[in-house]
Write an enzyme that holds these catalytic residues in place. Structure first.
Site, PDB file in Angstrom:
ATOM      1  N   SER A  70      70.224 -16.398 -66.292  1.00  0.00           N
ATOM      2  CA  SER A  70      69.568 -15.931 -66.839  1.00  0.00           C
ATOM      3  C   SER A  70      68.902 -14.678 -67.493  1.00  0.00           C
ATOM      4  O   SER A  70      69.367 -13.253 -66.591  1.00  0.00           O
ATOM      5  CB  SER A  70      67.466 -16.712 -67.240  1.00  0.00           C
ATOM      6  OG  SER A  70      66.686 -15.845 -68.083  1.00  0.00           O
ATOM      7  N   TYR A 130      61.502 -17.949 -59.825  1.00  0.00           N
ATOM      8  CA  TYR A 130      62.043 -18.306 -60.646  1.00  0.00           C
ATOM      9  C   TYR A 130      62.897 -16.828 -61.294  1.00  0.00           C
ATOM     10  O   TYR A 130      64.357 -17.112 -61.613  1.00  0.00           O
ATOM     11  CB  TYR A 130      61.635 -18.654 -62.007  1.00  0.00           C
ATOM     12  CG  TYR A 130      62.507 -18.944 -63.306  1.00  0.00           C
ATOM     13  CD1 TYR A 130      63.355 -19.268 -62.883  1.00  0.00           C
ATOM     14  CD2 TYR A 130      62.779 -18.300 -64.126  1.00  0.00           C
ATOM     15  CE1 TYR A 130      64.609 -20.024 -64.409  1.00  0.00           C
ATOM     16  CE2 TYR A 130      63.452 -18.282 -64.955  1.00  0.00           C
ATOM     17  CZ  TYR A 130      64.108 -19.870 -65.230  1.00  0.00           C
ATOM     18  OH  TYR A 130      65.211 -19.680 -66.170  1.00  0.00           O
TER      19      TYR A 130
HETATM   20  N1  NAP Z   1      64.602 -22.332 -71.366  1.00  0.00           N
HETATM   21  C1  NAP Z   1      65.189 -20.961 -71.278  1.00  0.00           C
HETATM   22  O1  NAP Z   1      64.517 -20.789 -71.783  1.00  0.00           O
HETATM   23  C2  NAP Z   1      65.761 -20.793 -70.588  1.00  0.00           C
HETATM   24  C3  NAP Z   1      66.573 -19.225 -70.284  1.00  0.00           C
HETATM   25  C4  NAP Z   1      67.040 -18.574 -69.816  1.00  0.00           C
HETATM   26  C5  NAP Z   1      68.014 -19.653 -68.237  1.00  0.00           C
HETATM   27  N2  NAP Z   1      67.414 -21.116 -68.923  1.00  0.00           N
HETATM   28  C6  NAP Z   1      68.481 -21.714 -67.686  1.00  0.00           C
HETATM   29  O2  NAP Z   1      68.904 -22.732 -68.559  1.00  0.00           O
HETATM   30  C7  NAP Z   1      69.249 -24.169 -67.145  1.00  0.00           C
HETATM   31  C8  NAP Z   1      67.958 -25.179 -67.892  1.00  0.00           C
HETATM   32  O3  NAP Z   1      67.405 -25.104 -68.148  1.00  0.00           O
HETATM   33  P1  NAP Z   1      66.291 -25.953 -70.146  1.00  0.00           P
HETATM   34  O4  NAP Z   1      66.047 -24.874 -70.757  1.00  0.00           O
HETATM   35  O5  NAP Z   1      67.891 -26.124 -70.653  1.00  0.00           O
HETATM   36  O6  NAP Z   1      65.636 -26.738 -69.370  1.00  0.00           O
HETATM   37  P2  NAP Z   1      65.557 -28.322 -69.327  1.00  0.00           P
HETATM   38  O7  NAP Z   1      65.251 -28.967 -70.527  1.00  0.00           O
HETATM   39  O8  NAP Z   1      63.517 -28.586 -68.692  1.00  0.00           O
HETATM   40  O9  NAP Z   1      65.749 -28.638 -69.193  1.00  0.00           O
HETATM   41  C9  NAP Z   1      66.262 -29.018 -67.464  1.00  0.00           C
HETATM   42  C10 NAP Z   1      67.582 -29.669 -66.589  1.00  0.00           C
HETATM   43  O10 NAP Z   1      67.565 -29.981 -65.471  1.00  0.00           O
HETATM   44  C11 NAP Z   1      66.890 -31.182 -64.595  1.00  0.00           C
HETATM   45  N3  NAP Z   1      66.774 -31.000 -63.571  1.00  0.00           N
HETATM   46  C12 NAP Z   1      65.462 -30.662 -63.540  1.00  0.00           C
HETATM   47  N4  NAP Z   1      65.485 -31.019 -61.914  1.00  0.00           N
HETATM   48  C13 NAP Z   1      66.036 -31.644 -61.595  1.00  0.00           C
HETATM   49  C14 NAP Z   1      66.568 -32.215 -60.158  1.00  0.00           C
HETATM   50  N5  NAP Z   1      65.591 -31.832 -59.041  1.00  0.00           N
HETATM   51  N6  NAP Z   1      67.501 -32.015 -60.342  1.00  0.00           N
HETATM   52  C15 NAP Z   1      68.681 -32.669 -61.067  1.00  0.00           C
HETATM   53  N7  NAP Z   1      67.987 -32.278 -61.985  1.00  0.00           N
HETATM   54  C16 NAP Z   1      67.396 -31.422 -62.590  1.00  0.00           C
HETATM   55  C17 NAP Z   1      66.846 -32.122 -65.831  1.00  0.00           C
HETATM   56  O11 NAP Z   1      66.234 -32.961 -65.445  1.00  0.00           O
HETATM   57  P3  NAP Z   1      65.405 -33.784 -65.385  1.00  0.00           P
HETATM   58  O12 NAP Z   1      64.832 -34.201 -66.580  1.00  0.00           O
HETATM   59  O13 NAP Z   1      66.003 -35.644 -64.787  1.00  0.00           O
HETATM   60  O14 NAP Z   1      64.753 -33.387 -63.763  1.00  0.00           O
HETATM   61  C18 NAP Z   1      67.353 -31.414 -67.063  1.00  0.00           C
HETATM   62  O15 NAP Z   1      67.767 -32.097 -67.561  1.00  0.00           O
HETATM   63  C19 NAP Z   1      68.301 -24.279 -66.279  1.00  0.00           C
HETATM   64  O16 NAP Z   1      68.901 -23.959 -64.890  1.00  0.00           O
HETATM   65  C20 NAP Z   1      67.219 -22.827 -66.635  1.00  0.00           C
HETATM   66  O17 NAP Z   1      66.259 -21.866 -65.874  1.00  0.00           O
HETATM   67  C21 NAP Z   1      66.588 -21.460 -69.292  1.00  0.00           C
END
Ligand code: NAP
Length: 264
Positions: A140, A153
Site C-alpha cells: 500500500s 495496518y
Molecule cells: N482499498 C484500499 O484503499 C487499499 C489501498 C492499499 C492497499 N490495499 C490492500 O489491497 C488488498 C485488498 O483489499 P481491498 O481493498 O480489495 O479490500 P476488500 O474488498 O475488503 O478485499 C479483501 C479480500 O481479502 C479477503 N480476506 C479477508 N480476510 C480473510 C481471511 N481471514 N482469509 C482469507 N481471505 C480474507 C476478503 O475475503 P472475505 O470476504 O472472504 O473475508 C476479500 O476477498 C489488501 O491487502 C489491502 O490492504 C487496499
C-alpha cells in the site's frame, strides 16, 4: 495447458479484479477467500473469461491450518503455480489504545504478515526449482509513511514492501520475479471493514480497483520491482514519502486517518 495463478483475497475489490485480469489473459486462476461468496466470484470470472478454469478455495488465512489447507489444495491439483498474488488483507482504524482490540490487531498481523510469509515460503521453492514464477504482494501507499490511527495496518504494509524488495534481490537470476503493488485509497470494501468510514481518507477520492489491478498485472508481467497505482495523486505521495521526515509524514497522515476527520 494454461499457466496457473493463485490470488488470495479474490472475492472482492483489488483481488477480484486481479483474478479477472489474469483470467482475461488466459491464466487458470485459483481464487481464495474466507467467505462463501468466493464461489460466486469464481463463477462470474469463469463466465466472462471463457476457456479458463477458475477454482474457488475457501480458507481462513489468518490461521496456520488455513494456509496449509490452501497449499494442500494446490498440491492436489498437481500443477505448478506460475503466478502468486498475495493480496488478502484487512485493516482496523482508530486509536490503538482506546478504539481497537488486541485481537483485531493480532488478526491484521496474522493475515497481512504471517500468512504472506507462510504461503510464500511454501510456494517459492517450487518456482525457484523451475526457474520460473512471478509473485505479487499487495502492499500500500500506507507503507511509505507512519500510519497513526491505523498503525498496525500501515506497519503490516511496510513489512510487505520490505519483504517483497528483499526477496526480489535474493531471487535475482533465479527466473523468479517479485513485484510490490502499492495502491492508494481504492474504492473497495476495505474502509467499511476497517471501521474507517468517518475518516478523510475513506471519504475522499478513491481509485477504481479495476485500474489498480490492471497496473499491478502489467507490472507483474514485466517483472517490475513495484508499481504505485493508480492515480497521479498517489504517485506524487509516494515520491514525497521518500523525502519527507517521518514525524512530518505522521502528522500529515493523521489529518487523513483520524476518526472524525471526514469532511462534513
Ligand atoms: N482499498 C484500499 O484503499 C487499499 C489501498 C492499499 C492497499 N490495499 C490492500 O489491497 C488488498 C485488498 O483489499 P481491498 O481493498 O480489495 O479490500 P476488500 O474488498 O475488503 O478485499 C479483501 C479480500 O481479502 C479477503 N480476506 C479477508 N480476510 C480473510 C481471511 N481471514 N482469509 C482469507 N481471505 C480474507 C476478503 O475475503 P472475505 O470476504 O472472504 O473475508 C476479500 O476477498 C489488501 O491487502 C489491502 O490492504 C487496499
Amino acid at each position: 495447458m494454461n499457466a496457473l495463478a493463485v490470488v488470495t483475497g479474490a472475492s472482492s475489490g483489488i483481488g477480484y479484479e486481479l483474478a479477472k485480469v489474469l483470467a482475461d489473459n488466459a491464466f487458470d486462476v485459483v481464487v481464495v477467500a474466507e467467505d462463501e461468496r468466493i464461489d460466486d466470484a469464481a463463477a462470474q470470472i469463469g463466465l466472462r473469461s471463457g476457456g479458463v478454469h477458475v477454482e474457488p478455495v475457501r480458507a481462513d488465512l489468518r490461521g496456520y491450518e488455513g494456509v496449509e489447507a490452501l497449499v494442500a489444495r494446490l498440491r492436489a491439483m498437481g500443477r505448478p503455480v506460475d503466478v502468486l498474488a498475495v493480496n488478502a488483507g484487512v485493516g482496523v482504524g482508530g486509536d490503538f489504545v482506546r478504539d481497537t482490540s488486541l485481537d483485531d490487531n493480532l488478526e491484521i498481523i496474522d493475515l497481512n504478515v504471517r500468512s504472506a510469509v507462510h504461503l510464500t515460503h511454501r510456494l517459492l521453492g517450487d518456482m525457484v526449482d523451475r526457474k520460473q514464477g512471478k509473485v505479487l504482494f499487495t502492499s500500500s501507499i500506507a507503507a511509505t509513511a507512519p500510519g497513526p490511527f491505523h498503525s498496525v495496518y500501515a506497519a503490516s504494509k511496510a513489512f510487505l514492501a520490505s519483504f517483497g524488495q528483499s526477496l526480489r534481490e535474493e531471487l535475482r537470476d533465479t527466473g523468479v520475479t517479485v513485484t510490490t503493488l502499492m495502491p492508494g485509497p481504492t474504492d473497495t470494501e476495505f474502509f467499511d471493514r476497517a471501521g474507517m468510514q468517518d475518516t478523510k481518507v475513506a471519504t475522499g477520492d478513491k481509485d477504481d480497483p479495476e485500474k489498480v489491478a490492471l497496473q499491478g498485472f502489467e507490472a507483474l508481467m514485466k517483472g517490475d520491482d513495484h508499481v504505485v497505482a493508480a492515480s497521479l495523486k498517489n504517485k506524487v505521495q509516494a515520491v514525497a514519502g521518500r523525502v519527507a521526515p517521518d514525524p512530518v509524514k505522521a502528522k500529515m497522515m493523521r489529518t487523513m486517518t483520524e476518526p472524525g476527520s471526514a469532511e462534513p
